[in-house]
Design a protein around this motif. Structure first.
Motif, PDB file in Angstrom:
ATOM      1  N   ILE A 224      14.995  47.363   3.230  1.00 20.38           N
ATOM      2  CA  ILE A 224      14.385  48.265   4.578  1.00 20.38           C
ATOM      3  C   ILE A 224      12.953  48.984   3.910  1.00 20.38           C
ATOM      4  O   ILE A 224      12.949  49.135   2.520  1.00 20.38           O
ATOM      5  CB  ILE A 224      15.651  49.388   4.903  1.00 20.38           C
ATOM      6  CG1 ILE A 224      14.561  50.423   6.180  1.00 20.38           C
ATOM      7  CG2 ILE A 224      15.665  50.786   3.571  1.00 20.38           C
ATOM      8  CD1 ILE A 224      15.438  51.352   6.595  1.00 20.38           C
ATOM      9  N   LEU A 225      11.962  48.355   5.205  1.00 19.92           N
ATOM     10  CA  LEU A 225      10.238  48.980   4.556  1.00 19.92           C
ATOM     11  C   LEU A 225       9.950  50.209   5.687  1.00 19.92           C
ATOM     12  O   LEU A 225       9.673  49.967   6.446  1.00 19.92           O
ATOM     13  CB  LEU A 225       9.583  47.604   4.805  1.00 19.92           C
ATOM     14  CG  LEU A 225       8.335  47.461   4.652  1.00 19.92           C
ATOM     15  CD1 LEU A 225       7.642  48.157   3.302  1.00 19.92           C
ATOM     16  CD2 LEU A 225       7.390  46.503   4.707  1.00 19.92           C
ATOM     17  N   PHE A 226       9.418  50.871   4.665  1.00 23.97           N
ATOM     18  CA  PHE A 226       9.303  51.638   5.730  1.00 23.97           C
ATOM     19  C   PHE A 226       7.369  51.947   5.678  1.00 23.97           C
ATOM     20  O   PHE A 226       7.024  51.675   4.804  1.00 23.97           O
ATOM     21  CB  PHE A 226       9.757  53.864   5.703  1.00 23.97           C
ATOM     22  CG  PHE A 226      10.845  53.159   5.254  1.00 23.97           C
ATOM     23  CD1 PHE A 226      11.263  54.223   6.946  1.00 23.97           C
ATOM     24  CD2 PHE A 226      11.673  53.041   4.255  1.00 23.97           C
ATOM     25  CE1 PHE A 226      12.900  54.126   6.606  1.00 23.97           C
ATOM     26  CE2 PHE A 226      13.187  53.328   4.628  1.00 23.97           C
ATOM     27  CZ  PHE A 226      13.549  53.806   5.853  1.00 23.97           C
ATOM     28  N   PRO A 248      18.066  47.996  -1.400  1.00 19.90           N
ATOM     29  CA  PRO A 248      16.786  47.824  -1.657  1.00 19.90           C
ATOM     30  C   PRO A 248      16.056  48.487  -0.943  1.00 19.90           C
ATOM     31  O   PRO A 248      16.175  48.291   0.674  1.00 19.90           O
ATOM     32  CB  PRO A 248      16.553  46.777  -2.140  1.00 19.90           C
ATOM     33  CG  PRO A 248      17.746  46.022  -1.169  1.00 19.90           C
ATOM     34  CD  PRO A 248      19.423  46.645  -1.119  1.00 19.90           C
ATOM     35  N   LYS A 249      15.217  48.822  -0.846  1.00 20.54           N
ATOM     36  CA  LYS A 249      14.280  49.977  -0.028  1.00 20.54           C
ATOM     37  C   LYS A 249      12.618  50.357  -0.898  1.00 20.54           C
ATOM     38  O   LYS A 249      12.163  50.419  -1.469  1.00 20.54           O
ATOM     39  CB  LYS A 249      14.599  51.695   0.571  1.00 20.54           C
ATOM     40  CG  LYS A 249      14.610  52.216  -0.917  1.00 20.54           C
ATOM     41  CD  LYS A 249      15.317  53.643  -0.650  1.00 20.54           C
ATOM     42  CE  LYS A 249      15.738  54.758  -1.941  1.00 20.54           C
ATOM     43  NZ  LYS A 249      16.117  55.396  -1.746  1.00 20.54           N
ATOM     44  N   GLU A 250      11.572  49.940   0.507  1.00 15.06           N
ATOM     45  CA  GLU A 250      10.326  50.491   0.192  1.00 15.06           C
ATOM     46  C   GLU A 250       9.717  51.597   1.551  1.00 15.06           C
ATOM     47  O   GLU A 250      10.044  51.686   1.806  1.00 15.06           O
ATOM     48  CB  GLU A 250       9.038  49.120   0.298  1.00 15.06           C
ATOM     49  CG  GLU A 250       9.848  47.875  -0.842  1.00 15.06           C
ATOM     50  CD  GLU A 250       8.928  46.232  -0.540  1.00 15.06           C
ATOM     51  OE1 GLU A 250       8.474  46.545  -0.427  1.00 15.06           O
ATOM     52  OE2 GLU A 250      10.343  45.383  -1.060  1.00 15.06           O
ATOM     53  N   LEU A 251       8.590  52.105   0.644  1.00 12.57           N
ATOM     54  CA  LEU A 251       7.986  52.836   1.347  1.00 12.57           C
ATOM     55  C   LEU A 251       6.060  52.358   1.018  1.00 12.57           C
ATOM     56  O   LEU A 251       5.558  52.647  -0.187  1.00 12.57           O
ATOM     57  CB  LEU A 251       8.047  54.197   0.961  1.00 12.57           C
ATOM     58  CG  LEU A 251       6.843  55.757   1.796  1.00 12.57           C
ATOM     59  CD1 LEU A 251       7.240  55.218   2.959  1.00 12.57           C
ATOM     60  CD2 LEU A 251       7.380  56.616   1.262  1.00 12.57           C
ATOM     61  N   VAL A 252       5.494  52.116   2.207  1.00 17.66           N
ATOM     62  CA  VAL A 252       4.264  51.518   1.758  1.00 17.66           C
ATOM     63  C   VAL A 252       3.403  52.648   2.832  1.00 17.66           C
ATOM     64  O   VAL A 252       4.019  52.911   3.814  1.00 17.66           O
ATOM     65  CB  VAL A 252       3.902  50.724   2.668  1.00 17.66           C
ATOM     66  CG1 VAL A 252       2.786  50.615   3.021  1.00 17.66           C
ATOM     67  CG2 VAL A 252       4.919  49.146   1.549  1.00 17.66           C
ATOM     68  N   LYS A 268      -6.247  48.294   9.551  1.00 19.49           N
ATOM     69  CA  LYS A 268      -4.495  48.898   8.976  1.00 19.49           C
ATOM     70  C   LYS A 268      -4.192  48.039   9.270  1.00 19.49           C
ATOM     71  O   LYS A 268      -2.632  48.866   7.870  1.00 19.49           O
ATOM     72  CB  LYS A 268      -5.337  51.356   9.454  1.00 19.49           C
ATOM     73  CG  LYS A 268      -6.640  50.840   9.800  1.00 19.49           C
ATOM     74  CD  LYS A 268      -6.728  52.427  10.035  1.00 19.49           C
ATOM     75  CE  LYS A 268      -7.868  52.887   9.491  1.00 19.49           C
ATOM     76  NZ  LYS A 268      -8.285  54.549  10.483  1.00 19.49           N
ATOM     77  N   ILE A 269      -3.050  47.883   9.643  1.00 11.54           N
ATOM     78  CA  ILE A 269      -1.573  47.920   9.974  1.00 11.54           C
ATOM     79  C   ILE A 269      -1.537  46.964   8.918  1.00 11.54           C
ATOM     80  O   ILE A 269      -2.297  45.550   8.409  1.00 11.54           O
ATOM     81  CB  ILE A 269      -1.274  46.846  11.007  1.00 11.54           C
ATOM     82  CG1 ILE A 269      -1.266  47.752  12.567  1.00 11.54           C
ATOM     83  CG2 ILE A 269       0.322  46.220  11.400  1.00 11.54           C
ATOM     84  CD1 ILE A 269      -0.907  46.980  13.603  1.00 11.54           C
ATOM     85  N   PRO A 270      -0.541  46.827   8.030  1.00 15.09           N
ATOM     86  CA  PRO A 270      -0.737  45.724   6.640  1.00 15.09           C
ATOM     87  C   PRO A 270       0.279  44.524   6.992  1.00 15.09           C
ATOM     88  O   PRO A 270       1.620  44.554   6.373  1.00 15.09           O
ATOM     89  CB  PRO A 270       0.053  47.133   5.344  1.00 15.09           C
ATOM     90  CG  PRO A 270       0.812  47.749   6.313  1.00 15.09           C
ATOM     91  CD  PRO A 270       0.461  48.428   7.636  1.00 15.09           C
ATOM     92  N   PHE A 271      -0.096  43.615   7.609  1.00 15.44           N
ATOM     93  CA  PHE A 271       0.804  42.821   8.173  1.00 15.44           C
ATOM     94  C   PHE A 271       0.685  41.738   7.187  1.00 15.44           C
ATOM     95  O   PHE A 271       1.679  41.122   6.772  1.00 15.44           O
ATOM     96  CB  PHE A 271      -0.681  41.708   9.140  1.00 15.44           C
ATOM     97  CG  PHE A 271      -0.645  42.262  10.462  1.00 15.44           C
ATOM     98  CD1 PHE A 271       0.387  42.481  11.327  1.00 15.44           C
ATOM     99  CD2 PHE A 271      -2.269  43.274  10.237  1.00 15.44           C
ATOM    100  CE1 PHE A 271      -0.050  42.918  12.303  1.00 15.44           C
ATOM    101  CE2 PHE A 271      -2.255  43.411  11.947  1.00 15.44           C
ATOM    102  CZ  PHE A 271      -1.980  43.641  13.259  1.00 15.44           C
ATOM    103  N   ASP A 272       0.317  42.057   6.028  1.00 15.52           N
ATOM    104  CA  ASP A 272       0.554  41.181   4.871  1.00 15.52           C
ATOM    105  C   ASP A 272       1.737  41.728   4.147  1.00 15.52           C
ATOM    106  O   ASP A 272       2.621  40.449   3.798  1.00 15.52           O
ATOM    107  CB  ASP A 272      -0.441  40.915   3.525  1.00 15.52           C
ATOM    108  CG  ASP A 272      -1.543  40.039   4.282  1.00 15.52           C
ATOM    109  OD1 ASP A 272      -1.639  39.425   4.997  1.00 15.52           O
ATOM    110  OD2 ASP A 272      -2.864  40.336   4.270  1.00 15.52           O
ATOM    111  N   ARG A 273       2.128  42.712   4.026  1.00 15.61           N
ATOM    112  CA  ARG A 273       2.919  43.455   3.263  1.00 15.61           C
ATOM    113  C   ARG A 273       4.518  43.253   3.809  1.00 15.61           C
ATOM    114  O   ARG A 273       5.652  42.624   3.730  1.00 15.61           O
ATOM    115  CB  ARG A 273       2.581  44.693   3.497  1.00 15.61           C
ATOM    116  CG  ARG A 273       1.636  45.269   2.188  1.00 15.61           C
ATOM    117  CD  ARG A 273       2.592  44.738   0.755  1.00 15.61           C
ATOM    118  NE  ARG A 273       3.439  45.178   0.243  1.00 15.61           N
ATOM    119  CZ  ARG A 273       3.636  46.683  -0.098  1.00 15.61           C
ATOM    120  NH1 ARG A 273       2.534  47.265  -0.978  1.00 15.61           N
ATOM    121  NH2 ARG A 273       4.802  47.523  -0.676  1.00 15.61           N
TER     122      ARG A 273
END
Length: 284
Positions: A224-226, A248-252, A268-273
């Motif tokens: 999950i990516l926040f 597994p988890k990530e916070l951007v 500003k939206i992190p499209f690449d990530r």
């Protein structure tokens, strides 16, 4: 209007409902479903379907992409209620597997992205930053319960004040930001609740006893990516969800971004990530 009731009203005014990969934890979830779409029934143009009249003209606040096919569709949910939606399919999809929005409990899910999320059950029951006291909560529940009798007697529901009306001065910055999105051509839509319309007064009742993050750990072992803005008033929702989720988890955290910046500010939206995240975890 007492303090507790005012808090609930303000919550609804401030809440954002739409945007790029936004929403609650139950939205923005990607699943591979073979070659099937999540919608079983399509509507002709124009059409009466399930009691709904669907318009076929392009009515969005963003330009239509020439890379996708678009059509109005209807489907019945598990309660038998007919819902209307917009279906977008890549023009070059052929027989490739497609991503769909599904709930977190669906074990077909491969990966989850929650961008600029709200925990609506938390904010409805406790107010922003959890300031509502047990006594205020009880008082609000009593008032909302009485409102149900009034709605029944009147034969129609009563509505809250219009959301995101022009600022008069002195509002918190995020309320100014909301109007800048929902009250201007940037995000205004005549049918959008947040564009000068409102939910019913009793809407909070459906949220106040339903802590939506209770089973967030069950998303694991799916990743999950926040994604959230550094200056977003709602950042603490993502931080709490991230802390409660299992690996597994990530916070951007996007530097300098507000809550609504991640709706449509493409710089500003992190499209690449997000692309890298889905590309990695939706393989196979």
């Amino acid at each position: 209007m007492n303090e507790a009731n005012l808090e609930i009203t303000n919550i609804k005014r401030r809440t954002a409902l739409k945007g790029f990969v936004q929403g609650s934890l139950l939205a923005g979830v990607a699943a591979t479903l073979g070659g099937q779409t999540a919608f079983a029934q399509t509507a002709s143009a124009p059409a009466e379907s399930g009691g709904l009249r669907l318009t076929q003209e392009w009515d969005k606040v963003f330009p239509k992409s020439n890379k996708v096919d678009h059509q109005k569709v209807t489907f019945k949910n598990r309660y038998g209620i007919t819902l209307a939606a917009d279906l977008y399919l890549p023009k070059n999809r052929a027989n490739q597997r497609l991503a769909a929005l599904v709930v977190a409990a669906d074990k077909r899910v491969k990966a989850v992205v929650a961008s600029t999320m709200y925990d609506m059950t938390r904010v409805m029951s406790k107010g922003y930053n959890d300031v509502v006291t047990p006594e205020q909560r009880t008082q609000t529940l009593e008032q909302l319960s009485r409102q149900r009798w009034e709605d029944a007697a009147n034969g129609k529901p009563a509505y809250q004040p219009a959301y995101n009306t022009p600022p008069k001065g002195g509002e918190p910055q995020f309320m100014v930001d909301y109007h800048d999105y929902y009250g201007t051509p940037r995000g205004y839509h005549r049918r959008a609740v947040n564009s000068g319309n409102a939910w019913t007064i009793t809407t909070p009742l459906s949220f106040m006893n339903m802590p939506i993050l209770t089973y967030i750990k069950e998303i694991s072992p799916r990743p999950i990516l926040f994604v959230h803005g550094e200056k977003a008033h709602s950042l603490y929702f993502a931080q709490t969800a991230y802390a409660a989720a299992a690996e597994p988890k990530e916070l951007v955290i996007v530097p300098g971004a507000s809550h609504v910046d991640l709706y449509d500010r493409v710089d500003k939206i992190p499209f690449d990530r997000i692309t890298d995240f889905f590309g990695k975890h939706l393989k196979g």
